[in-house]
Every structure is written in structure tokens, then in C-alpha cells.
Design an enzyme around this catalytic site. Structure first.
Site, PDB file in Angstrom:
ATOM      1  N   LYS A 289      -2.987   6.290   1.186  1.00 22.85           N
ATOM      2  CA  LYS A 289      -2.835   6.824   2.605  1.00 22.85           C
ATOM      3  C   LYS A 289      -1.808   8.154   2.461  1.00 22.85           C
ATOM      4  CE  LYS A 289      -2.500   4.769   7.343  1.00 22.85           C
ATOM      5  NZ  LYS A 289      -3.627   5.272   7.839  1.00 22.85           N
TER       6      LYS A 289
ATOM      7  N   ARG B  49       0.897  -1.218  -0.039  1.00 21.85           N
ATOM      8  CA  ARG B  49      -0.084   0.104   0.063  1.00 21.85           C
ATOM      9  C   ARG B  49       0.723   1.162  -0.053  1.00 21.85           C
ATOM     10  NH1 ARG B  49      -4.463   0.140   4.647  1.00 21.85           N
ATOM     11  NH2 ARG B  49      -2.656   0.882   5.797  1.00 21.85           N
TER      12      ARG B  49
ATOM     13  N   GLU C 178     -16.259   5.764   5.294  1.00 18.74           N
ATOM     14  CA  GLU C 178     -15.616   5.130   6.297  1.00 18.74           C
ATOM     15  C   GLU C 178     -15.227   6.275   7.497  1.00 18.74           C
ATOM     16  OE1 GLU C 178     -11.400   4.831   5.011  1.00 18.74           O
ATOM     17  OE2 GLU C 178     -11.909   6.263   3.478  1.00 18.74           O
TER      18      GLU C 178
END
Ligand code: PLP
Length: 341
Positions: free
Chosen positions: A186, A84, A222
Site C-alpha cells: 500500500k 501489511r 483491481e
């Protein structure tokens, strides 16, 4: 080496004795990364014109080192964080970071700070690792930096939410990410928009915010730092689909455990707040920091709904299984654990 940290003193905040710890840093200059090194935890000096300070070209990760019940120091699916991190880097035009470099640096930081990995106390405490990569080149025009700093620091931590295990969330018509933007990375730029809604939520007696989709302001995306799940009356476990949300590693693990271990029907599909408040018998959020935290109530358009008539049963079952694997109490059927020592 045993731990010098007491679990009961820890919250999810930077350890006040961080200066006694070690960190990793590596520089990208003249088109290449240097080898990187373990150094004492220290402040960073940047030009006021550094890209990260003006245009926010930065990414990060979050993972935990745990003291397992077999006495080992372990990581949970660190190769997924590596993957990621590299994907986030590519999205933000940060060059040539590799999964191998990430994993080697993470392992070095854990082993250099071994005495700061607390006793886990059934998953309550761990050492949190924060890999970060930022554009450091001084510039004025908007463009990708040509110099970067990749660093990893660590901190012993306790639970993410003040109230361990159960939180109240409020759904707000605020969007943290757009479909073709950076929500699935992220990236540091995804988080500033959450500061004010979170402050307002806290003032109103909630613990965190549920962010909604940017097109219709209707579907759950989220929470601030965790993915959302709802168990519906018919026994289906539903979670919002990937796309503009962070592809959580805990989310993926929970989906697999629910599907493959407990034989549940799990759907990844758009999930409106309305459907949840009318139809859910249990809700919880998942993340490295939050682990699996039950949601008791959801605030939505001037009303507060109890969304947990199931007595938190599923969250507890999944938590015990996930923790059992992470702490080497249970078998590790998917090879999720990396033993460092
Ligand atoms: N969503 C957001 C916005 C996050 O910051 C995090 C935390 O990393 C998560 C979800 C959960 O992801 P993971 O389970 O990989 O920690």
C-alpha cells in the site's frame, strides 16, 4: 461515551471538524523510532527537499473502528493491517516499524477519539483510521530517507461510493502496478496513475475504473481502491490472484466466508474482462472503504455490459454476513473482531 456525530451527514471525506480530533505521531531519527505520542490534529511541516515530496517514499493503511450492536467499539482484523503495513514498509526500505507499534498506536487513536465514532447504521458509518509513514529527510540524490514520520489520523466517514450499494465501472487499458513493482504494497506511488483515468471515467458516467494487467492488458487486476469478484454462470466465484494487486483484507474475508461458510467454489486465477462480460451473472468489489459494493455494469471497448443478472443476491448475502460479524450481530467464528471498549 456516546457519539457526537450523526451518521446521515457523513460521506467518505475528511471530517470538517478534524481539528477537534487527536492524532498520533512518531519520529524516526538517528537510527531509531521514538515512543510516539497522541497530539492534536495538526498540519505537518516539511522541507521542500523531503524525500516524500520528491521521490514519494511513503506508505499508508486504511481500517475502520465501528460501534457494534452490542455497544462496543471494535476493529476488524487490525493485525492484518499491521502485517501489511510492516510488509509495505520493508518493500519501500522504511526501517524497523513493528506490528506492535502500529497496533498500539491505532488503539490509542481510536480511544482518544471515541466520541467521533458514529453510530454504524448497519455498517454505513464508521471512524476511518489512516496510518501513514513518510520519508522526511531533505535530500537531492535518489536514495532512502534516513528520517521518517509515522502518523495516524482519523475521520468519521459514510459510504465510499456516492451511490450506496451499486456502481458502474469501466475497464481501461491502464496499469496501476507491475508484477515486480509495488502493487502488492500500500504505497503512495500506486495511486497517482489512477487520478486521470478516474476523472475520465466519471465524465463518461462511470463511478470508478477497473485496471488491467500490464503484460497483456486483458486480465482484471483491481479497481481504484477495491478488489474485484465475479460470480460465473456455473456458480464459481472468481477473483484475480495475488501478485501485483493489493492483498485486500476484505478480499481474504470474503473468500473465506464464501468458501467455508457458504460452501462455494472460489477460484483465485486470471480473469479476463472478456470472460466477465460474457460469463458473469454477478460482480462486486470489496475493500475496507467500499465494504462489498455490487457492480451493475462494466464499460469495455465502446460497449457497456450488464454484469448483474443475479439481482445482487450473492453480494447482499456476503455483505450481511460480513457486517453481521463486524457489528457483533452474528457470531465471530474466526476471531476477526478486536473489542477496544
Ligand atoms: N485495492 C486497492 C488498490 C486498495 O487501495 C484497497 C483499499 O485498501 C483494496 C484493494 C482493498 O483492501 P482492503 O480490503 O484491505 O481494504
Amino acid at each position: 461515551m456516546s457519539s457526537k456525530i450523526k451518521c446521515e451527514d457523513l460521506t467518505f471525506s475528511l471530517y470538517p471538524g478534524a481539528r477537534e480530533m487527536k492524532m498520533y505521531e512518531s519520529h524516526y531519527r538517528d537510527g531509531k523510532w521514538d515512543e510516539g505520542a497522541i497530539v492534536p490534529f495538526h498540519n505537518i511541516s516539511l522541507s521542500p527537499a523531503a524525500n516524500i515530496l520528491n521521490y514519494g517514499q511513503g506508505i499508508f493503511e486504511g481500517l475502520k473502528a465501528l460501534r457494534s450492536e452490542k455497544g462496543h467499539i471494535v476493529l476488524f482484523r487490525p493485525e492484518e493491517n499491521a502485517r501489511r503495513f510492516v510488509r509495505s514498509a520493508e518493500k519501500l526500505a522504511i526501517p524497523a516499524l513493528t506490528e506492535e507499534k502500529f497496533l498500539a498506536a491505532v488503539k490509542d487513536v481510536v480511544l482518544e477519539n471515541e466520541e467521533f465514532v458514529p453510530e454504524s447504521n448497519n455498517g454505513r458509518c464508521s471512524m476511518y483510521l489512516r496510518p501513514v509513514c513518510i520519508g522526511t529527510e531533505p535530500l537531492l540524490g535518489v536514495r532512502a530517507s534516513q528520517e521518517y514520520l509515522f502518523f495516524i489520523f482519523a475521520s468519521p466517514v459514510g459510504p465510499y461510493f456516492d451511490k450506496v450499494g451499486v456502481v458502474k465501472l469501466i475497464a481501461k487499458e491502464v496499469n496501476r502496478a507491475t508484477p515486480n513493482g509495488t502493487g502488492d504494497a500500500k504505497a503512495v506511488c500506486n495511486y497517482p496513475v489512477t487520478m486521470r483515468p478516474k476523472q475520465e471515467a466519471k465524465k463518461a458516467g462511470f463511478d470508478d475504473v477497473i485496471y488491467l494487467d500490464p503484460c497483456e492488458n486483458k486480465y482484471i487486476e483491481e479497481a481504484g481502491a477495491a478488489n474485484f469478484f465475479a460470480l460465473l454462470k456455473d456458480g464459481t466465484l472468481v477473483t484475480p490472484p495475488l501478485g501485483s494487486i493489493l492483498p485486500g483484507i476484505t478480499r481474504d474475508s470474503v473468500i473465506r466466508l464464501a468458501r467455508e461458510f457458504y460452501g462455494m467454489k472460489v477460484e483465485e486465477r486470471p480473469l479476463s474482462v472478456e470472460e466477465v462480460v460474457q460469463n458473469a451473472v454477478e460482480c462486486f468489489v470489496t475493500g475496507t472503504a467500499a465494504i462489498i459494493t455490487s457492480v451493475s455494469d462494466i464499460g469495455w471497448r465502446d460497449k457497456v455490459y450488464n454484469v448483474n443478472q443475479n439481482g445482487f443476491q450473492l453480494a447482499h448475502k456476503l455483505y450481511d454476513k460480513l457486517m453481521g460479524i463486524q457489528l457483533q450481530r452474528d457470531e465471530d467464528p474466526y476471531g476477526w473482531i478486536t473489542v477496544l471498549k
